[in-house]
Design a protein around this motif. Structure first.
Motif, mmCIF file in Angstrom:
data_model
loop_
_atom_site.group_PDB
_atom_site.id
_atom_site.type_symbol
_atom_site.label_atom_id
_atom_site.label_comp_id
_atom_site.label_asym_id
_atom_site.label_seq_id
_atom_site.Cartn_x
_atom_site.Cartn_y
_atom_site.Cartn_z
ATOM 1 N N SER A 124 56.593 36.976 45.452
ATOM 2 C CA SER A 124 57.531 37.685 46.335
ATOM 3 C C SER A 124 56.787 38.541 47.351
ATOM 4 O O SER A 124 55.596 38.802 47.229
ATOM 5 C CB SER A 124 58.466 38.563 45.507
ATOM 6 O OG SER A 124 57.728 39.571 44.853
ATOM 7 N N GLN A 125 57.516 39.005 48.345
ATOM 8 C CA GLN A 125 56.941 39.812 49.433
ATOM 9 C C GLN A 125 56.397 41.141 48.897
ATOM 10 O O GLN A 125 56.992 41.761 48.036
ATOM 11 C CB GLN A 125 58.001 40.070 50.504
ATOM 12 C CG GLN A 125 57.485 40.671 51.768
ATOM 13 C CD GLN A 125 56.622 39.688 52.572
ATOM 14 O OE1 GLN A 125 56.105 38.710 52.073
ATOM 15 N NE2 GLN A 125 56.472 39.981 53.834
ATOM 16 N N CYS A 152 38.888 45.131 48.367
ATOM 17 C CA CYS A 152 39.379 45.788 49.582
ATOM 18 C C CYS A 152 40.856 46.140 49.500
ATOM 19 O O CYS A 152 41.280 47.165 50.046
ATOM 20 C CB CYS A 152 39.122 44.896 50.792
ATOM 21 S SG CYS A 152 37.378 44.724 51.174
ATOM 22 N N PHE A 153 41.650 45.311 48.835
ATOM 23 C CA PHE A 153 43.107 45.506 48.803
ATOM 24 C C PHE A 153 43.636 45.296 47.383
ATOM 25 O O PHE A 153 44.238 44.263 47.081
ATOM 26 C CB PHE A 153 43.787 44.551 49.785
ATOM 27 C CG PHE A 153 43.221 44.636 51.175
ATOM 28 C CD1 PHE A 153 43.456 45.756 51.958
ATOM 29 C CD2 PHE A 153 42.443 43.620 51.688
ATOM 30 C CE1 PHE A 153 42.922 45.857 53.237
ATOM 31 C CE2 PHE A 153 41.910 43.701 52.961
ATOM 32 C CZ PHE A 153 42.150 44.829 53.729
ATOM 33 N N PRO A 154 43.443 46.273 46.457
ATOM 34 C CA PRO A 154 43.803 46.064 45.046
ATOM 35 C C PRO A 154 45.277 46.265 44.707
ATOM 36 O O PRO A 154 45.731 45.793 43.673
ATOM 37 C CB PRO A 154 42.953 47.101 44.325
ATOM 38 C CG PRO A 154 42.821 48.211 45.298
ATOM 39 C CD PRO A 154 42.750 47.539 46.649
ATOM 40 N N PHE A 155 46.031 46.950 45.547
ATOM 41 C CA PHE A 155 47.412 47.267 45.185
ATOM 42 C C PHE A 155 48.297 46.035 45.285
ATOM 43 O O PHE A 155 48.188 45.247 46.212
ATOM 44 C CB PHE A 155 47.955 48.393 46.070
ATOM 45 C CG PHE A 155 47.293 49.705 45.788
ATOM 46 C CD1 PHE A 155 47.705 50.488 44.724
ATOM 47 C CD2 PHE A 155 46.245 50.137 46.574
ATOM 48 C CE1 PHE A 155 47.080 51.689 44.447
ATOM 49 C CE2 PHE A 155 45.616 51.339 46.309
ATOM 50 C CZ PHE A 155 46.039 52.122 45.244
ATOM 51 N N ASN A 214 52.735 49.370 48.884
ATOM 52 C CA ASN A 214 51.473 48.695 48.566
ATOM 53 C C ASN A 214 50.625 48.499 49.820
ATOM 54 O O ASN A 214 49.412 48.663 49.777
ATOM 55 C CB ASN A 214 51.736 47.341 47.914
ATOM 56 C CG ASN A 214 52.116 47.458 46.463
ATOM 57 O OD1 ASN A 214 51.903 48.478 45.840
ATOM 58 N ND2 ASN A 214 52.689 46.398 45.936
ATOM 59 N N SER A 215 51.262 48.164 50.915
ATOM 60 C CA SER A 215 50.519 47.948 52.169
ATOM 61 C C SER A 215 49.860 49.228 52.657
ATOM 62 O O SER A 215 48.686 49.230 53.032
ATOM 63 C CB SER A 215 51.457 47.407 53.241
ATOM 64 O OG SER A 215 52.004 46.177 52.833
ATOM 65 N N VAL A 216 50.599 50.332 52.632
ATOM 66 C CA VAL A 216 50.044 51.620 53.055
ATOM 67 C C VAL A 216 48.921 52.044 52.109
ATOM 68 O O VAL A 216 47.850 52.499 52.548
ATOM 69 C CB VAL A 216 51.157 52.693 53.125
ATOM 70 C CG1 VAL A 216 50.574 54.078 53.329
ATOM 71 C CG2 VAL A 216 52.145 52.359 54.232
ATOM 72 N N SER A 217 49.147 51.876 50.807
ATOM 73 C CA SER A 217 48.117 52.235 49.827
ATOM 74 C C SER A 217 46.865 51.399 50.019
ATOM 75 O O SER A 217 45.740 51.912 49.904
ATOM 76 C CB SER A 217 48.652 52.056 48.408
ATOM 77 O OG SER A 217 49.748 52.893 48.179
ATOM 78 N N TRP A 226 43.211 52.826 50.847
ATOM 79 C CA TRP A 226 42.147 52.470 49.914
ATOM 80 C C TRP A 226 40.981 51.811 50.649
ATOM 81 O O TRP A 226 39.827 52.114 50.383
ATOM 82 C CB TRP A 226 42.676 51.521 48.841
ATOM 83 C CG TRP A 226 41.589 50.967 47.984
ATOM 84 C CD1 TRP A 226 40.988 49.753 48.097
ATOM 85 C CD2 TRP A 226 40.931 51.634 46.903
ATOM 86 N NE1 TRP A 226 40.004 49.602 47.158
ATOM 87 C CE2 TRP A 226 39.951 50.746 46.404
ATOM 88 C CE3 TRP A 226 41.067 52.871 46.298
ATOM 89 C CZ2 TRP A 226 39.133 51.064 45.339
ATOM 90 C CZ3 TRP A 226 40.245 53.179 45.234
ATOM 91 C CH2 TRP A 226 39.294 52.299 44.770
ATOM 92 N N PHE A 227 41.280 50.910 51.585
ATOM 93 C CA PHE A 227 40.224 50.215 52.307
ATOM 94 C C PHE A 227 39.344 51.188 53.068
ATOM 95 O O PHE A 227 38.121 51.074 53.048
ATOM 96 C CB PHE A 227 40.820 49.183 53.263
ATOM 97 C CG PHE A 227 39.773 48.454 54.053
ATOM 98 C CD1 PHE A 227 39.004 47.478 53.452
ATOM 99 C CD2 PHE A 227 39.538 48.760 55.382
ATOM 100 C CE1 PHE A 227 38.025 46.805 54.170
ATOM 101 C CE2 PHE A 227 38.562 48.096 56.098
ATOM 102 C CZ PHE A 227 37.800 47.116 55.490
ATOM 103 N N VAL A 228 39.955 52.163 53.721
ATOM 104 C CA VAL A 228 39.187 53.120 54.519
ATOM 105 C C VAL A 228 38.347 54.029 53.627
ATOM 106 O O VAL A 228 37.180 54.289 53.907
ATOM 107 C CB VAL A 228 40.134 53.949 55.414
ATOM 108 C CG1 VAL A 228 39.397 55.083 56.086
ATOM 109 C CG2 VAL A 228 40.812 53.056 56.436
ATOM 110 N N VAL A 229 38.930 54.491 52.525
ATOM 111 C CA VAL A 229 38.245 55.473 51.683
ATOM 112 C C VAL A 229 37.211 54.824 50.766
ATOM 113 O O VAL A 229 36.089 55.313 50.654
ATOM 114 C CB VAL A 229 39.268 56.289 50.854
ATOM 115 C CG1 VAL A 229 38.587 57.195 49.864
ATOM 116 C CG2 VAL A 229 40.168 57.084 51.775
ATOM 117 N N ALA A 230 37.566 53.724 50.101
ATOM 118 C CA ALA A 230 36.666 53.179 49.087
ATOM 119 C C ALA A 230 36.422 51.679 49.209
ATOM 120 O O ALA A 230 35.333 51.208 48.875
ATOM 121 C CB ALA A 230 37.227 53.483 47.699
ATOM 122 N N GLY A 231 37.398 50.913 49.643
ATOM 123 C CA GLY A 231 37.295 49.463 49.629
ATOM 124 C C GLY A 231 36.141 48.915 50.431
ATOM 125 O O GLY A 231 35.423 48.010 49.981
#
Length: 137
Positions: free
Chosen positions: A61-62, A114-117, A67-70, A74-79
């Motif tokens: 599902s979409q 990079c995108f775990p959520f 999740n997209s914002v998280s 996440w990518f900027v801070v740690a990913g």
């Protein structure tokens, strides 16, 4: 075979990758708002420590906007930094013939790093209905 690959993985960089995830998880848990990022980081630390025999799945599902914002935060801070750790470890592992499969596995983990959520880690033989596998070892 999975156990042998996991042991070689652990020796050739898995422990350091897992410690990186734990570091960012502790950092994220300092603030109440970022605790979900810390939990995701600890989940990824477990996966980075012992990846073979497990699969990352994502619901068909979409994805939700939260999740997209998280994932962007996440990518900027740690990913990005953790992804660079995966790339450098993969380069070091690819130097030997034994390390080539581990280097490939390391590079396969980058999208999840990079995108775990919105993703879940399950045993490879137990992919739930309604989920599609993303990374399988």
């Amino acid at each position: 075979m999975k156990t042998i690959l996991n042991i070689i993985w652990l020796i050739t960089g898995g422990i350091w990758l897992a410690l990186g995830y734990v570091f960012f998880g502790v950092l994220a848990c300092i603030f109440v708002v970022t605790i979900p990022a810390g939990v995701a980081s600890f989940r990824m630390a477990s996966y980075a420590l012992w990846p073979f025999g497990r699969t990352v799945v994502q619901p068909v599902s979409q994805a939700s906007s939260l999740n997209s914002v998280s994932n962007v935060i996440w990518f900027v801070v740690a990913g990005l930094w953790l992804a660079l750790g995966h790339v450098s470890t993969a380069i070091a592992q690819a130097v030997t013939i034994i390390g080539i499969p581990l280097a490939i596995a390391n590079l396969k983990m980058i999208p999840v790093t990079c995108f775990p959520f919105g993703k879940t880690i399950v045993p490879s033989n137990a992919v739930p209905f309604g989920y599609r596998p993303m990374v399988t070892f």
